[in-house]
Design a protein around this motif. Structure first.
Motif, PDB file in Angstrom:
ATOM      1  N   HIS A 192     -18.699  -8.955  11.714  1.00  0.00           N
ATOM      2  CA  HIS A 192     -17.905  -7.745  11.813  1.00  0.00           C
ATOM      3  C   HIS A 192     -16.591  -7.918  11.079  1.00  0.00           C
ATOM      4  N   VAL A 193     -16.047  -6.790  10.648  1.00  0.00           N
ATOM      5  CA  VAL A 193     -14.790  -6.772   9.910  1.00  0.00           C
ATOM      6  C   VAL A 193     -13.818  -5.877  10.662  1.00  0.00           C
ATOM      7  N   SER A 194     -12.647  -6.422  10.955  1.00  0.00           N
ATOM      8  CA  SER A 194     -11.603  -5.681  11.669  1.00  0.00           C
ATOM      9  C   SER A 194     -10.434  -5.410  10.732  1.00  0.00           C
ATOM     10  N   VAL A 195      -9.764  -4.287  10.963  1.00  0.00           N
ATOM     11  CA  VAL A 195      -8.614  -3.905  10.138  1.00  0.00           C
ATOM     12  C   VAL A 195      -7.421  -3.683  11.069  1.00  0.00           C
ATOM     13  N   ALA A 206     -13.201   2.223   3.491  1.00  0.00           N
ATOM     14  CA  ALA A 206     -13.513   1.548   2.225  1.00  0.00           C
ATOM     15  C   ALA A 206     -14.354   0.294   2.469  1.00  0.00           C
ATOM     16  N   VAL A 207     -14.058  -0.419   3.564  1.00  0.00           N
ATOM     17  CA  VAL A 207     -14.858  -1.600   3.931  1.00  0.00           C
ATOM     18  C   VAL A 207     -16.295  -1.179   4.211  1.00  0.00           C
ATOM     19  N   GLU A 208     -16.458  -0.116   4.988  1.00  0.00           N
ATOM     20  CA  GLU A 208     -17.798   0.377   5.307  1.00  0.00           C
ATOM     21  C   GLU A 208     -18.545   0.758   4.032  1.00  0.00           C
ATOM     22  N   SER A 209     -17.902   1.476   3.120  1.00  0.00           N
ATOM     23  CA  SER A 209     -18.541   1.904   1.872  1.00  0.00           C
ATOM     24  C   SER A 209     -18.959   0.710   1.033  1.00  0.00           C
ATOM     25  N   PHE A 210     -18.113  -0.311   1.010  1.00  0.00           N
ATOM     26  CA  PHE A 210     -18.411  -1.504   0.212  1.00  0.00           C
ATOM     27  C   PHE A 210     -19.730  -2.133   0.654  1.00  0.00           C
ATOM     28  N   PHE A 211     -19.915  -2.295   1.947  1.00  0.00           N
ATOM     29  CA  PHE A 211     -21.126  -2.957   2.432  1.00  0.00           C
ATOM     30  C   PHE A 211     -22.347  -2.030   2.376  1.00  0.00           C
ATOM     31  N   LEU A 212     -22.139  -0.731   2.565  1.00  0.00           N
ATOM     32  CA  LEU A 212     -23.256   0.202   2.455  1.00  0.00           C
ATOM     33  C   LEU A 212     -23.829   0.202   1.037  1.00  0.00           C
ATOM     34  N   VAL A 213     -22.969   0.182   0.049  1.00  0.00           N
ATOM     35  CA  VAL A 213     -23.397   0.160  -1.343  1.00  0.00           C
ATOM     36  C   VAL A 213     -24.251  -1.064  -1.625  1.00  0.00           C
ATOM     37  N   ASN A 214     -23.956  -2.149  -0.933  1.00  0.00           N
ATOM     38  CA  ASN A 214     -24.698  -3.394  -1.157  1.00  0.00           C
ATOM     39  C   ASN A 214     -25.850  -3.589  -0.173  1.00  0.00           C
ATOM     40  N   LEU A 258       0.832  -1.202   0.000  1.00  0.00           N
ATOM     41  CA  LEU A 258       0.000   0.000   0.000  1.00  0.00           C
ATOM     42  C   LEU A 258       0.870   1.257   0.000  1.00  0.00           C
ATOM     43  N   GLN A 259       0.378   2.301  -0.671  1.00  0.00           N
ATOM     44  CA  GLN A 259       1.105   3.564  -0.631  1.00  0.00           C
ATOM     45  C   GLN A 259       0.981   4.201   0.751  1.00  0.00           C
ATOM     46  N   ARG A 260       1.896   5.138   1.026  1.00  0.00           N
ATOM     47  CA  ARG A 260       2.045   5.663   2.374  1.00  0.00           C
ATOM     48  C   ARG A 260       0.767   6.331   2.895  1.00  0.00           C
ATOM     49  N   GLN A 261      -0.024   6.928   1.996  1.00  0.00           N
ATOM     50  CA  GLN A 261      -1.223   7.640   2.458  1.00  0.00           C
ATOM     51  C   GLN A 261      -2.375   6.709   2.816  1.00  0.00           C
ATOM     52  N   PHE A 262      -2.249   5.419   2.553  1.00  0.00           N
ATOM     53  CA  PHE A 262      -3.314   4.469   2.845  1.00  0.00           C
ATOM     54  C   PHE A 262      -2.929   3.600   4.043  1.00  0.00           C
ATOM     55  N   GLY A 263      -3.676   3.788   5.125  1.00  0.00           N
ATOM     56  CA  GLY A 263      -3.450   2.988   6.318  1.00  0.00           C
ATOM     57  C   GLY A 263      -4.733   2.301   6.750  1.00  0.00           C
ATOM     58  N   ALA A 264      -4.768   1.868   8.008  1.00  0.00           N
ATOM     59  CA  ALA A 264      -5.907   1.116   8.515  1.00  0.00           C
ATOM     60  C   ALA A 264      -7.199   1.936   8.467  1.00  0.00           C
ATOM     61  N   PHE A 265      -7.110   3.251   8.748  1.00  0.00           N
ATOM     62  CA  PHE A 265      -8.321   4.082   8.757  1.00  0.00           C
ATOM     63  C   PHE A 265      -8.953   4.138   7.363  1.00  0.00           C
ATOM     64  N   LYS A 272     -22.092  -0.123  11.334  1.00  0.00           N
ATOM     65  CA  LYS A 272     -21.742   0.710  12.477  1.00  0.00           C
ATOM     66  C   LYS A 272     -20.237   0.613  12.690  1.00  0.00           C
ATOM     67  N   CYS A 273     -19.567   1.743  12.512  1.00  0.00           N
ATOM     68  CA  CYS A 273     -18.105   1.752  12.607  1.00  0.00           C
ATOM     69  C   CYS A 273     -17.652   2.119  14.021  1.00  0.00           C
ATOM     70  N   ASP A 274     -16.673   1.405  14.506  1.00  0.00           N
ATOM     71  CA  ASP A 274     -15.991   1.739  15.757  1.00  0.00           C
ATOM     72  C   ASP A 274     -14.551   2.068  15.390  1.00  0.00           C
ATOM     73  N   PHE A 275     -14.283   3.366  15.190  1.00  0.00           N
ATOM     74  CA  PHE A 275     -12.967   3.758  14.693  1.00  0.00           C
ATOM     75  C   PHE A 275     -11.881   3.600  15.745  1.00  0.00           C
ATOM     76  N   SER A 276     -12.272   3.573  17.027  1.00  0.00           N
ATOM     77  CA  SER A 276     -11.257   3.375  18.077  1.00  0.00           C
ATOM     78  C   SER A 276     -10.722   1.946  18.046  1.00  0.00           C
ATOM     79  N   SER A 277     -11.580   0.992  17.640  1.00  0.00           N
ATOM     80  CA  SER A 277     -11.166  -0.410  17.569  1.00  0.00           C
ATOM     81  C   SER A 277     -10.888  -0.860  16.142  1.00  0.00           C
ATOM     82  N   PHE A 278     -11.054   0.075  15.194  1.00  0.00           N
ATOM     83  CA  PHE A 278     -10.871  -0.250  13.778  1.00  0.00           C
ATOM     84  C   PHE A 278     -11.719  -1.467  13.398  1.00  0.00           C
TER      85      PHE A 278
END
Length: 484
Positions: free
Chosen positions: A434-437, A369-377, A357-364, A382-388
């Motif tokens: 649930h999906v964890s990153v 992107a995971v959230e967007s993928f499932f929302l589209v479908n 992955l390029q430097r600007q792309f991390g876990a956040f 429900k995202c918990d950004f503290s726990s990724f």
């Protein structure tokens, strides 16, 4: 830090039904039973070692094949000098894998009274090994095709030398059919591999045909007759692009003519032609299969199969000694309802790595992107950004809509065949996972999905969703960036 090359936990082995899986050929015993083989056998230099042969000696490998076919299969066999000499254990692996495919119940059998299995061997060669093994081991019938006079002559001789099998095997001169064959696309206009834009939506279920498909010699189209149906085709393709490349392995001598070993573009181009032909003959075969010699080519070919809209792809690895080969199989037949669990790994946990992955792309960014993928479908997220972590919920109605639409954009041809009327299906109330990153190191992210109810009957839906998520993320964050 975890190595990029993961160690294989369970190395591939010889097929368990292969008669040599537990008891390899005893060269000493064969030398005693067959005096013509004795001059090629020498004792091991190691104490207690097994007798062996010189694998670089074509005469030795040919005689070994002859006595193995006679001793273990009751098959009389011979080939002249310079023809490709097959290894019996390796070729048996391929036969048994096809047997697994046919008995797997992944796709329906042909609706006909005669249930004798019928196969088509592309480029059967002078050795005619696959028809002889398939007929002697399993009673299958075959058409074996080829284009050279020597291959056709000796293949027929090998069939005629085995009267107990001769009624099961037809040797067909592909030249007699290819000369008069004229193939046109069944539908759609073609322009550099793309259908005209205004016709794409209307013909989205039609095969995607490429212009080059009809400029190269066909291997199946024109050779398979209009009224013929086969359970499978198989092929040991020309692996190499040049005769010089074919001679690079000094450790073995299996012979082989240029026609058997070499094809412009190598095995990737040859198997691609089989794929192109399979689009036209999609209703003539239950399974299309080929052997592949390079794993890198296997990945490319699987991508081509997805492009032409197959319903199912299966792969395997064949092992014989230090030689590795891969098997590739595909079908256009809709997968049976009961087969959904067989088309994807049915597990309550899935994970994959995103590397490079390029430097600007991390876990956040990956989590968003995971959230967007499932929302589209249509999922509730429900995202918990503290726990990724993102919790995903699919309701009964949403699952039904996805199945009705063939899982929409979720790679669900295998799923879509479950039902044309989703109201007949009984779903659980909802699908929860649930999906964890996790950021393993700079440029490397682990994505892990876990189903909350392990006994959920829609494990196959979860597996297919997660498989498509992996494909989408790798395409957006890895493949496109590499190509840019």
């Amino acid at each position: 830090m975890q190595s990029k090359k993961r160690r294989r936990v369970d190395p591939p082995t010889i097929h368990p039904r292969n008669r040599y899986s537990e008891k390899p050929p005893d060269f000493g015993l064969l030398a005693d039973l067959y005096p013509s083989f004795s001059p090629y056998v020498f004792p091991s230099s190691r104490p207690g070692g097994r007798p062996s042969i010189d694998w670089t000696d074509f005469n030795a490998t040919r005689e070994l094949t002859r006595v193995l076919l006679l001793h273990d299969h009751g098959v009389n066999w011979w080939i002249p000098d310079r023809q490709l000499c097959p290894t019996v254990p390796n070729r048996s692996n391929y036969i048994h894998w096809i047997e697994d495919l046919l008995s797997s119940d992944l796709i329906p059998v042909w609706d006909c009274s005669d249930r004798k299995v019928r196969g088509f061997d592309i480029g059967t060669g002078a050795n005619c090994i696959y028809p002889l093994l398939g007929a002697s081991l399993l009673g299958w019938s075959f058409v074996g095709s080829d284009v050279t006079d020597a291959a056709l002559e000796w293949a027929r001789k090998n069939v005629e030398s085995n009267p107990h099998l001769s009624e099961l095997i037809e040797i067909r001169n592909a030249n007699d059919f290819l000369c008069s064959a004229e193939v046109k696309p069944k539908s759609g206009k073609i322009i550099e591999g793309e259908l005209f834009a205004e016709e794409k939506e209307a013909e989205s279920l039609e095969p995607k045909l490429v212009l080059s498909s009809f400029s190269k010699p066909h291997v199946l189209v024109g050779v398979v007759k209009d009224d013929e149906k086969f359970d499978f085709c198989m092929c040991n393709p020309p692996f190499f692009e040049s005769i010089e490349e074919a001679g690079l392995n000094p450790k073995t001598s299996c012979g082989g003519t240029p026609e058997e070993l070499v094809y412009p573009g190598g095995e990737q181009a040859f198997v691609t032609q089989i794929i192109n032909d399979s689009v036209v003959l999609r209703n003539s075969f239950r399974w299309f299969t080929s052997m592949v010699g390079r794993k890198a080519n296997l990945k490319v070919l699987v991508s081509k199969l997805r492009e032409v809209g197959v319903s199912l792809v299966k792969t395997t690895e064949f092992v014989q000694g230090q030689t590795a080969r891969w098997g590739l199989a595909w079908s256009f037949i809709a997968v049976k309802k009961s087969s959904i669990a067989l088309n994807t790994p049915i597990k309550s946990h899935h994970s994959f790595m995103l590397e490079g992955l390029q430097r600007q792309f991390g876990a956040f960014q990956i989590l968003k992107a995971v959230e967007s993928f499932f929302l589209v479908n249509g999922a509730i997220c429900k995202c918990d950004f503290s726990s990724f972590l993102v919790n995903v919920t699919l309701s009964n109605d949403q699952i039904g809509d996805l199945l009705k639409d063939g899982l929409a954009n979720i790679g669900g041809r295998a799923i879509s065949s479950m039902s044309n009327t989703s109201t007949d299906l009984k779903f659980p109330k909802e699908l929860l996972f649930h999906v964890s990153v996790f950021e393993q190191s700079p440029g490397t992210v682990l994505v892990r999905g876990s189903l909350l109810h392990k006994d959920n009957p829609l494990l196959g839906v979860f597996s297919s969703l997660f498989s498509r998520l992996e494909e989408a993320l790798k395409n957006d964050f890895v493949n496109k960036l590499r190509g840019s």
